[in-house]
Write an enzyme that holds these catalytic residues in place. Structure first.
Site, short mmCIF file in Angstrom:
data_model
loop_
_atom_site.label_atom_id
_atom_site.label_comp_id
_atom_site.label_asym_id
_atom_site.label_seq_id
_atom_site.Cartn_x
_atom_site.Cartn_y
_atom_site.Cartn_z
N TYR A 143 1.09 -0.71 -0.34
CA TYR A 143 -0.01 -0.33 0.17
C TYR A 143 0.40 1.35 0.22
O TYR A 143 0.42 2.09 -0.60
CB TYR A 143 -1.11 0.21 0.63
N LYS A 192 3.30 -15.22 2.50
CA LYS A 192 3.07 -16.07 1.77
C LYS A 192 4.73 -15.94 1.23
O LYS A 192 5.62 -15.84 0.51
CB LYS A 192 2.29 -15.14 0.23
N ASP A 224 -3.27 -18.01 0.55
CA ASP A 224 -4.25 -18.53 -0.30
C ASP A 224 -5.13 -20.35 0.84
O ASP A 224 -6.32 -20.02 0.75
CB ASP A 224 -3.46 -19.60 -1.09
N ASP A 248 -6.07 -6.75 4.38
CA ASP A 248 -7.74 -6.48 3.79
C ASP A 248 -8.68 -7.55 2.75
O ASP A 248 -9.70 -6.79 3.08
CB ASP A 248 -6.66 -5.41 2.31
N ASP A 252 -11.82 -8.98 4.68
CA ASP A 252 -13.75 -8.58 4.43
C ASP A 252 -14.29 -10.32 4.00
O ASP A 252 -15.55 -10.45 4.53
CB ASP A 252 -13.45 -8.30 2.53
#
Ligand code: IPM
Ligand code: MG
Length: 360
Positions: A143, A192, A224, A248, A252
């Site tokens: 970001y 990851k 994942d 982020d 959600d």
């Protein structure tokens, strides 16, 4: 005499204003029930600030927030500003606010309310008992890394850089371990590490910090796989800690598991007790001004403010109990309504919670 707490209030765009109005009613009720006093000052922020002051984060708003003990935010954004250049987008104001206020830690609880279990798309037997907190790093990673484009023989190339320093990882991970220690003592660190160098550093730091928390059970989960496990075994998660962009996305997903994004609160914290509190949901421009929005996420964000910034546990629990009572009594805004007859408007829901605060 109660110490006066300064709260900066940024209504923002869309339904932001309506849900904040209800939260302000709750604050007023707190003053009448408890020994607390608030000094509330509002500032322009987001799309409305672009329209009225030429910037999504006017300097007067930033100053207002810096002087406050806590910030209450509605929501920002809307189609009107979607095609604006980067510096004139509401989201740019939000990222700048987080960075300027040093809010590196974003706390998003995802809790399934038993009486709303049917609102989820996940089977009740899988969902039952789901109660987790996603701790998202908020001021680093992709970001905030360098971003640029360059012309090449293959056409334009766009670059977003993802960088993390050891100290940035350490402070967020330490906070997540602390939160886990006070809950069910389980921490899932999501990365990851099979592909990304930032993730490999992340994992090393997590391992190092973990030696101070032998009482907390730690698992490393690849992002994942975590997306999958959240659907398969949501109730097994307690605290999840992860970097900015993974957080982020996963927050959600965790929010939607509960089926009621209109119910979920969040806190953004830095050093010390200062914090910014906002609902997880967005500005929902399609229903703005229609009294259809659910104010519970914003009201529960206030409960978090009392818990984390003001250390007023009794007030926090009064608000939470009032919300629970109102829901148990069958009150619903349209996002969580089962039948149209039972629907309350935004302001009726706020009033019901305020009334319940006096009885719980
Ligand atoms: C969030 C939002 C923001 C983010 C956007 C609006 C910039 O999605 O708070 O999760 O990506 O952080
Ligand atoms: Mg998001």
């Amino acid at each position: 005499m109660a110490k006066v707490k300064k709260i900066a209030v940024l209504r923002g765009d869309g339904i932001g204003s309506e849900v904040v109005t209800e939260a302000l009613k709750v604050l007023e009720k707190c003053e009448s029930l408890f020994d607390v006093k608030f000094e509330i000052e509002e500032g322009l922020f987001g799309g409305i600030a672009i329209d009225e002051a030429g910037s999504p984060l006017p300097s007067s708003t930033l100053e207002l927030c810096k002087k406050a003990d806590a910030v209450l935010l509605g929501a920002v954004g809307g189609p009107k500003w979607d095609n604006n250049p980067k510096e004139l987008r509401p989201e740019t104001g939000l990222l700048a606010l987080r960075k300027e206020l040093g809010l590196y830690s974003n706390i998003r609880p995802a809790v399934v309310f038993d009486c709303l279990m049917d609102a989820s798309t996940i089977k009740p037997e899988v969902l039952k008992g789901t109660d987790m907190i996603v701790v998202r790093e908020l001021t680093g990673g992709i970001y905030f890394g360098d971003k640029f484009r360059k012309d090449t023989a293959e056409g334009q190339v766009a670059v977003d850089t993802c960088a993390y320093s050891e100290s940035e990882v350490e402070r967020i991970v330490t906070q997540a371990f602390e939160i886990a220690r006070k809950r069910n003592k389980k921490l899932a660190s999501v990365d990851k590490a099979n592909v990304l160098e930032t993730s490999r550093l992340w994992r090393e730091v997590v391992e190092k910090v973990a030696t101070d928390y032998p009482d907390v059970e730690l698992e490393h989960v690849l992002v994942d796989n975590c997306a999958m496990q959240l659907l398969r075994r949501p109730a097994s998660f307690d605290v999840i800690v992860t970097e900015n962009m993974f957080g982020d996305i996963l927050s959600d997903e965790a929010a939607m598991l509960t089926g009621s994004i209109g119910m979920l609160s969040s806190a953004s914290l830095g050093e010390g007790s200062f914090g910014l509190y906002e609902p997880v949901h967005g500005s929902a421009p399609d229903i703005a001004g229609e009294q259809l929005a659910n104010p519970i996420a914003t009201i529960l964000s206030l409960a978090l403010m009392f818990q984390l910034s003001f250390d007023e546990q009794e007030i926090a629990s009064t608000i939470e109990k009032a919300v629970k009572k109102v829901l148990d009594d069958g009150n619903r805004t349209s996002d969580i309504a089962v039948s149209p007859e039972s629907k309350l408007t935004t302001s009726q829901m706020g009033d019901a919670i305020v009334e319940a605060m006096g009885t719980v």
